[in-house]
Design an enzyme around this catalytic site. Structure first.
Site, short mmCIF file in Angstrom:
data_model
loop_
_atom_site.label_atom_id
_atom_site.label_comp_id
_atom_site.label_asym_id
_atom_site.label_seq_id
_atom_site.Cartn_x
_atom_site.Cartn_y
_atom_site.Cartn_z
N LYS A 1 0.78 14.17 1.20
CA LYS A 1 -0.58 14.44 0.73
C LYS A 1 -0.81 15.94 0.49
O LYS A 1 -1.79 16.34 -0.10
CB LYS A 1 -1.60 13.89 1.73
CG LYS A 1 -1.56 12.36 1.81
CD LYS A 1 -2.55 11.82 2.83
CE LYS A 1 -2.44 10.31 2.99
NZ LYS A 1 -2.96 9.56 1.83
N LYS B 1 -14.64 8.10 -3.90
CA LYS B 1 -15.91 8.46 -3.25
C LYS B 1 -16.38 9.82 -3.70
O LYS B 1 -17.58 10.04 -3.96
CB LYS B 1 -15.72 8.43 -1.73
CG LYS B 1 -15.44 7.05 -1.17
CD LYS B 1 -14.84 7.11 0.23
CE LYS B 1 -14.26 5.76 0.60
NZ LYS B 1 -13.34 5.83 1.74
N LYS C 1 -8.44 13.63 4.47
CA LYS C 1 -7.63 12.41 4.43
C LYS C 1 -6.64 12.49 5.59
O LYS C 1 -6.59 13.50 6.30
CB LYS C 1 -6.88 12.27 3.11
CG LYS C 1 -6.07 13.50 2.71
CD LYS C 1 -5.44 13.32 1.34
CE LYS C 1 -6.46 13.40 0.25
NZ LYS C 1 -6.40 12.30 -0.71
N ARG C 2 -5.92 11.43 5.80
CA ARG C 2 -4.88 11.44 6.83
C ARG C 2 -3.90 12.59 6.58
O ARG C 2 -3.57 12.89 5.43
CB ARG C 2 -4.17 10.09 6.81
CG ARG C 2 -3.07 9.90 7.84
CD ARG C 2 -2.64 8.45 7.86
NE ARG C 2 -2.24 7.96 6.56
CZ ARG C 2 -0.99 8.01 6.09
NH1 ARG C 2 -0.03 8.56 6.83
NH2 ARG C 2 -0.68 7.52 4.91
N HIS D 1 0.80 -1.22 0.00
CA HIS D 1 0.00 0.00 0.00
C HIS D 1 0.83 1.28 0.00
O HIS D 1 0.26 2.36 0.14
CB HIS D 1 -0.94 0.03 1.21
CG HIS D 1 -2.14 -0.86 1.07
ND1 HIS D 1 -3.28 -0.46 0.41
CD2 HIS D 1 -2.36 -2.13 1.48
CE1 HIS D 1 -4.16 -1.44 0.44
NE2 HIS D 1 -3.63 -2.47 1.07
N THR E 1 -8.66 6.18 -1.97
CA THR E 1 -10.05 5.73 -2.16
C THR E 1 -11.01 6.91 -1.96
O THR E 1 -12.11 6.89 -2.49
CB THR E 1 -10.42 4.59 -1.19
OG1 THR E 1 -10.12 4.98 0.15
CG2 THR E 1 -9.67 3.33 -1.53
#
Length: 808
Positions: free
Chosen positions: A549, A655, A543-544, A355, A651
């Protein structure tokens, strides 16, 4: 398929209230009613589970065992009622019994069993495996507190315990009769008997693993699977002699040491105690799981020689990697096999999903810790490492390549390499990610065993993340595509493309989005006391919190917009609301600092009259599944802006897309495949590509040059350094971006390199938003082409290409 009418469900709830709580519906609290609902549905699923086990045994089907340290299940009551086909009946029964269904659903806590995308993916896959009627079980730890509950105090993240089991335990079926013993430490005694070497672990610390089963209902099927969650207990009773002497803490010491294993998800591991606890957690749940799987197999078949024919074990990231030496231990020590036979079975039973490409996330354990805690597993792991290294040397005759592929090297045990050595398949979770694994991260292993490396792009449970949470959109889809076919055939969403030129459809889509935005604005006001403008663009990044990110890049753009407003109060004609949601790991100082920055900026903008009705920033506290379920239908812009080559898949991007939000993003992770189906015209791409990122770093990236050349970037970074009205300065982040710190290169994730392109992409997005017809066309195309990102498709690919099991 529906197991209840409204009347029979009302009778069942009344009975549960009386039996379990000694109350009538009139006397029961909302919490008691929530528990009663859970018990009724749980028992229905348990009965179906018995049927499923009988069918699986009778047909001798191969079973999938999905091991993950996280399962981010969210709330279960509404989801289970939906999958069982009784959601309308449940709502009606609750109303008739004097309760508001929405209040009962809202009361349920999110099951605190995960942190982010890894755990949410595992939950989606369990739903799809069950719906596709694949015999399967998930396995993890029954964390008492799980991930923390986030509170924002004076702009900063504070971690609070999240005791989800107060109400959430109603879903759990304890199975104490199936408890397993897991042993740590001690010494090994070896002896020969009948020509077989026996190895006994003596003087070990034993922990009992107690299974608690959570039933998983599939959609439109009687098939039921199980998520088995292991709780940790001491097998030794409290020492009453010490207790009688008043030595209370010492009397309960063993109990406390055992129970800490299942206390929290991801204890901090920046000290040896934390590392030790993490390794204990991983071996605890792996050992209990493998013992459980092998015991049931022996009870059914009486031999382990066909284990690989009837079982497949999927490792979700490296956390369960110890399944490989643990299965070997059982096959050799308990089943009496020789090494080659045991290895042949193991390497045809286990598959590994990677991952991440981040080096810090490819787990490595100090050899001395591993050897001390897991002496027998260490012996087996060293033999795996020796034999694997011999194969690598024979193939490459290159010390550097052998070192790269080694399972044990320089006093460190490398879990990803263990998974590669002992797995029958290694898959990435997006096309780009899998390509990077083959070409870079595991290049040498792939060169030796190319057929082992595969790709399965992630997917999401589209029933939960579209039809269940966005009923307005669900109704529109059903009207346009001829019913609910897409719930089982997600590619049927493609028919929506035919309506892109239909003004009436586009107007209806806009009205649905507006109502969802108004509903979320109402929720945000009730939860946080913040007023959102539904007429503004809802621009969302949830998100985290991690530097790759690039939440900080988003912030830099917002500062740029703020500075433009200072120069010209009319610079923004379309109001913008930037919504953030994220938890930072408790020990990740930079991530927590970015959260504080977001809140500082939000406060600055909120108190500046120039920004009124033009610009707003809101940090959504305690981001979790149930919050996401409200936010996704209301979102219009999806921020997927990670440094190209760093995000494995994502993911959340799926969504958002499925709910009609448009992506502003880099070509990273599954964004690449989204671009394949959407094209340039239906998303807002920007920034360096993965190969360009690597080229820039090789050439010698100097962000200071950008700071000097770009006046807007210069001004934005100076503003960051100076700080905001709350008196907090962010010179540390300024320094980190321009000059780096303590071994971290300047602007490690290339925020400044992508800054100008990102600002242009955001400007283009805002201009497009003003053209309502164009925007709604793009939104409809996003929904129409999102079916490929359904978890049913992903699970089907695992079933066909890796697990080799039949499915619906």
């Amino acid at each position: 398929m529906t197991p209840f009418t409204t009347k029979s469900l009302e009778d069942a709830l009344t009975s549960r209230l009386m039996i379990h709580f000694g109350k009538t519906a009139e006397e029961a609290s909302e919490a008691e009613m929530m528990r009663a609902c859970a018990l009724v549905l749980r028992d229905t699923m348990a009965l179906r589970g018995v049927e499923t086990k009988k069918t699986t045994a009778r047909e001798e089907k191969r079973k999938v065992h999905y091991l993950s340290l996280e399962f981010l299940m969210g709330r279960s009551l509404e989801k289970n009622a939906y999958n069982l086909g009784v959601l309308p009946q449940l709502k009606e029964a609750l109303e008739q019994m004097g309760f508001k269904a929405a209040d009962i659903f809202e009361l349920e806590p999110d099951a605190g069993l995960g942190n982010g995308g890894l755990g949410r993916l595992a939950a989606c896959y369990l739903d799809s495996m069950t719906t596709l009627e694949i015999p399967a079980a998930g396995y993890s730890i029954c964390y008492e507190l799980g991930i923390f509950k986030q509170k924002i105090v004076e702009g900063q993240q504070v971690e609070l315990p999240d005791n989800w089991k107060d109400l959430g335990a109603a879903w759990l079926l304890p199975r104490p009769e199936e408890a397993k013993e897991v042993r740590f430490g001690g010494t090994l005694r070896e002896f020969w008997d009948n020509g077989h070497l026996h190895i006994v672990q003596e003087d070990a610390t034993t922990v009992l693993a107690i299974p608690n089963d959570m039933e998983i209902a599939g959609y439109n099927t009687r098939h039921t699977n199980v998520l088995r969650l292991w709780d940790a207990k001491s097998p030794e009773p409290v020492d009453m002699s010490l207790y009688s002497k008043g030595e209370y803490f010492k009397a309960t010491e063993n109990e406390a040491m055992a129970e800490v294993i299942a206390k929290v998800l991801y204890p901090e591991d920046n000290h040896i105690e934390g590392k030790s606890l993490r390794l204990k957690q991983q071996y605890f749940f792996v050992s209990a799981t493998v013992q459980s799987i092998t015991q049931k197999h022996m009870e059914r078949y009486g031999t382990m020689k066909n284990f690989h024919e009837k079982n497949v074990i999927q490792i979700n990231d490296t956390h369960p990697a110890l399944v490989i030496p643990e299965l070997m231990r059982i096959l050799i020590d308990d089943a009496g096999m020789d090494w080659d036979e045991a290895w042949g079975i193991t390497t045809r039973s286990v598959a590994y999903t990677n991952h991440t490409v981040l080096a810090e996330a490819l787990e490595r354990w100090p050899q001395d810790l591993f050897q001390r805690l897991l002496p027998r597993v260490w012996q087996i792991t060293t033999e795996i490492a020796r034999r694997w290294q011999e194969r690598c040397e024979a193939f490459y005759h290159d010390r550097d390549k052998v070192r790269d592929m080694a399972v044990i090297w320089d006093g460190v045990v490398r879990m990803a390499n263990l998974c590669i050595a002992g797995g029958m398949a290694v898959n990435g979770v997006s096309a780009l990610h899998s390509d990077i694994l083959r070409r870079d991260v595991f290049k040498n292993a792939c060169g030796m065993e190319p057929d082992k490396f595969k790709n399965v792009t992630n997917g999401i449970d589209h029933r939960r993340w579209l039809s269940e949470i966005n009923p307005g959109l669900h109704s529109l889809i059903c009207d346009l595509t001829g019913g609910e076919r897409y719930l089982m055939e997600p590619m049927a969403l493609k028919r929506l493309d035919d309506f892109a030129g239909d003004s009436e459809v586009l107007q209806r889509l806009e009205e649905i989005k507006r109502k969802n935005k108004e509903a979320f604005a109402d929720y945000a006001y009730r939860q946080q006391g913040v007023s959102l403008d539904p007429a503004s663009i809802f621009d969302v990044q949830v998100k985290r919190l991690h530097e790759y990110k690039r939440q900080l890049l988003n912030v830099l753009n917002i500062i740029a917009l703020y500075e433009k407003l200072q120069d010209d109060p009319n610079a923004i004609t379309q109001p913008r609301t930037f919504l953030f949601g994220a938890k930072a790991a408790p020990g990740y100082a930079v991530a927590k600092r970015i959260i504080r920055l977001i809140n500082s900026l939000a406060d600055q903008i909120d108190h500046d009259p120039v920004c009124k009705d033009k610009l707003q920033v809101v940090f959504l506290e305690n981001y979790r599944v149930s919050l996401a379920e409200r936010l996704m239908p209301a979102s219009e812009v999806s921020q997927q802006i990670s440094t190209a080559g760093k995000e494995a898949s994502g993911t959340g991007n799926m969504k958002f897309m499925m709910n009609g939000a448009l992506t502003v993003g880099t070509l990273d992770g599954a964004n690449v495949e989204m671009h394949d189906v959407l094209g340039d015209e239906n998303m807002f791409l920007f920034g360096l590509r993965a190969d360009e990122v690597e080229n820039l770093k090789r050439q010698g990236y100097l962000p200071q040059r950008l700071y000097i050349r770009d006046p807007l970037l210069h001004r934005v970074l100076d503003s960051l350094k100076a700080g905001f009205r709350d008196g907090v300065r962010y010179e540390d982040l300024y320094q980190r971006l321009l000059f780096g710190e303590r071994g971290t290169p300047a602007d490690e994730y290339l925020l400044l390199a992508d800054f100008a392109a990102y600002c242009r992409a955001e400007e283009k997005m805002a201009r497009t938003y003003a053209d309502r017809r164009k925007w709604n066309e793009m939104s409809l195309h996003n929904i129409a082409r999102s079916g490929i990102f359904a978890a049913d498709r992903a699970v089907g690919e695992y079933a066909d290409n890796i697990w080799h099991v039949s499915h619906r």
